[in-house]
Design a protein around this motif. Structure first.
Motif, PDB file in Angstrom:
ATOM      1  N   LEU A 192       0.694  -1.183  -0.104  1.00  0.00           N
ATOM      2  CA  LEU A 192       0.012   0.104   0.027  1.00  0.00           C
ATOM      3  C   LEU A 192       1.000   1.420   0.014  1.00  0.00           C
ATOM      4  CD1 LEU A 192      -2.789  -0.945   2.653  1.00  0.00           C
ATOM      5  CD2 LEU A 192      -2.970  -0.930   0.290  1.00  0.00           C
ATOM      6  N   ASP A 198      -4.199   3.571  -4.766  1.00  0.00           N
ATOM      7  CA  ASP A 198      -5.488   3.853  -5.113  1.00  0.00           C
ATOM      8  C   ASP A 198      -6.019   2.483  -6.020  1.00  0.00           C
ATOM      9  OD1 ASP A 198      -3.555   4.651  -6.880  1.00  0.00           O
ATOM     10  OD2 ASP A 198      -5.099   5.872  -7.717  1.00  0.00           O
ATOM     11  N   HIS A 201      -6.583  -0.227  -3.484  1.00  0.00           N
ATOM     12  CA  HIS A 201      -7.800  -0.215  -2.587  1.00  0.00           C
ATOM     13  C   HIS A 201      -9.215  -0.817  -3.809  1.00  0.00           C
ATOM     14  CE1 HIS A 201      -5.955   1.032   0.623  1.00  0.00           C
ATOM     15  NE2 HIS A 201      -5.703   2.323   0.156  1.00  0.00           N
ATOM     16  N   GLN A 394      -4.693  -4.083   7.148  1.00  0.00           N
ATOM     17  CA  GLN A 394      -5.470  -3.205   6.341  1.00  0.00           C
ATOM     18  C   GLN A 394      -6.331  -3.743   5.189  1.00  0.00           C
ATOM     19  OE1 GLN A 394      -6.380  -0.004   6.777  1.00  0.00           O
ATOM     20  NE2 GLN A 394      -7.445   0.185   5.082  1.00  0.00           N
ATOM     21  N   GLU A 398     -10.069  -4.785   4.212  1.00  0.00           N
ATOM     22  CA  GLU A 398     -11.041  -4.081   3.114  1.00  0.00           C
ATOM     23  C   GLU A 398     -11.712  -5.475   2.328  1.00  0.00           C
ATOM     24  OE1 GLU A 398      -8.800  -1.212   0.822  1.00  0.00           O
ATOM     25  OE2 GLU A 398      -7.880  -0.666   2.452  1.00  0.00           O
TER      26      GLU A 398
END
Ligand SMILES: [Zn+2]
Length: 433
Positions: A192, A198, A201, A394, A398
């Protein structure tokens, strides 16, 4: 027992090693395989010539995967009655994910993201990057289909979607696989803190709620090093953007000093950023300039070492004489490839995840010492291609998968799934979903 009409996932390799994941998803008469790399084990001292199929299997450098490899390599026919639809995928061009791709049977289509597909051809031009294909010249690379990002690829009952992601290999991707009743996602290698969080994600949002999420875990491989993280050469760099900024700062702070550098060939994006942001003119060794030209059709200033053969595709007007580089102390930031003896005393060399990569390689220490011997400052500017422990948490948060499968790590048990089950498969294990 029949496995018909159930989704199965088989874990053939790359589970408790860093690299070399080989995983099959099957449904009814369709199946796919990803990736096709070789586990990196320099301590075996094998050269590419030693790496025949039996040796690769014996040392678990590749998985013993039935019905995908070329029968000319294995001596075993593919059961085309059992399997009517087959395809393979590689997530990115690092060797631990791509080196064995020529072993795939020629009739099985192989997919990769567009950048991976193009760069691999250039990287294997001399046949010293990938394992050879049976019955072909050295330097042959089997066809790789350049997959359109996010567009479903139909393989019988299975669909695959290739998503742009971020890793220190240019063009790295993640994969989302759908069978008639299940969704399985695979990170490939991921982080990340690169140029494109972006994109990561976005991929993770599409992977959200996966029935199975297969995640790499390189970042939790060395729990004993957790507190002394990067201590010996800690440079304070947290991400790729800071790394480029540091390269620029070093040039601004040293207006009259020879500055050279090197990076890893497949980390093309870092190199492009250094070129675009540097106040000095960046000059590449011809081999690297050729790689960029072949894969991206972009032209950059370059030089040859004395006696080197010329590349026909490099523009003559962009050539800089090697002697000009050796004499320079303000105009150029140039890529040196080991000719340390000719550099100016008092100069600065930036080693940015170039080869030799680090302490685990016996070549590293003498390489570093040689710069000191020539009174050249050696500056290591590193930025990892892999998510650390916090980033992995993280990423998992997600996706919130029903089943988490950590692979590509020395310690898969250190990745946890607060949202469901976690499986730590053994080599060859079949998981039925
Ligand atoms: Zn990688």
């Amino acid at each position: 027992m029949t496995l018909k009409d159930k989704t199965t996932v088989t874990f053939y390799n790359g589970l408790t090693t860093i690299g070399g994941p080989m995983i099959e998803v099957a449904y009814n008469k369709s199946h796919i395989l990803f990736d096709l790399g070789e586990v990196y084990r320099p301590e075996l001292g094998l050269s590419m010539d030693d790496e025949d199929y039996d040796t690769l299997i014996k040392y678990k450098l590749i998985g013993d995967v039935p019905n995908f490899y070329d029968p000319k390599v294995t001596g075993k026919e593919i059961d085309t009655k059992r399997w009517e639809h087959a395809a393979a995928f590689i997530s990115h061009l690092h060797l631990d994910h791509s080196k064995a791709l020529n072993l795939l049977a020629p009739e099985i289509p192989l997919y990769a993201g567009p950048i991976t597909a193009h760069l691999l051809l250039a990287l294997n031009e001399k046949g010293d990057f990938l394992l050879p294909a049976a019955g072909h010249e050295k330097g042959y690379t089997r066809p790789i289909i350049s997959a359109e990002y996010k567009k479903p690829i139909q393989v019988g009952d299975i669909t695959m979607e290739v998503w742009p992601s971020d890793h220190d290999a240019y063009g790295a991707t993640g994969l989302i696989v759908k069978t008639p009743d299940k969704k399985i996602s695979f990170t490939g290698d991921v982080r990340l803190h690169g140029y494109h969080p972006d994109w990561v994600h976005e991929f993770l949002a599409a992977a959200k709620g996966s029935d199975m999420f297969i995640i790499e875990g390189t970042g939790v491989s060395w729990p004993e090093r957790k507190n002394e993280e990067q201590s010996e050469e800690f440079t304070g760099i947290k991400n790729e953007v800071e790394l480029t900024e540091e390269v620029v700062r070093l040039q601004n702070d040293n207006p009259k000093r020879q500055i050279t550098f090197n990076t890893y060939p497949t980390n093309v994006e870092r190199l492009l950023r250094i070129i675009s942001d540097s106040p000095r003119k960046v000059v590449l060794h011809a081999q690297r300039a050729h790689l960029i030209k072949e894969s991206l059709n972009e032209d950059y200033p370059y030089y040859y070492l004395p006696g080197e053969g010329k590349f026909a595709d490099l523009k003559p007007e962009l050539e800089i004489a090697y002697s000009d580089l050796l004499d320079d102390d303000h105009k150029y930031l140039w890529q040196t490839v080991g000719d340390c003896d000719s550099l100016q005393k008092g100069g600065l060399y930036i080693h940015s995840n170039a080869e030799p990569l680090g302490d685990f390689d016996p070549a590293y220490k003498p390489f570093v010492e040689n710069f000191a011997k020539h009174d050249i400052e050696f500056k290591a500017l590193r930025c990892s291609g892999h998510a650390d422990e916090k980033e992995l948490k993280q990423i998992i948060s997600e996706v919130q998968p029903a089943i988490l499968v950590p692979v590509h790590t020395l310690h898969p048990e250190l990745e946890e799934n607060p949202y469901g089950e976690r499986i730590l498969p053994k080599r060859g294990q079949v998981v039925t979903l």
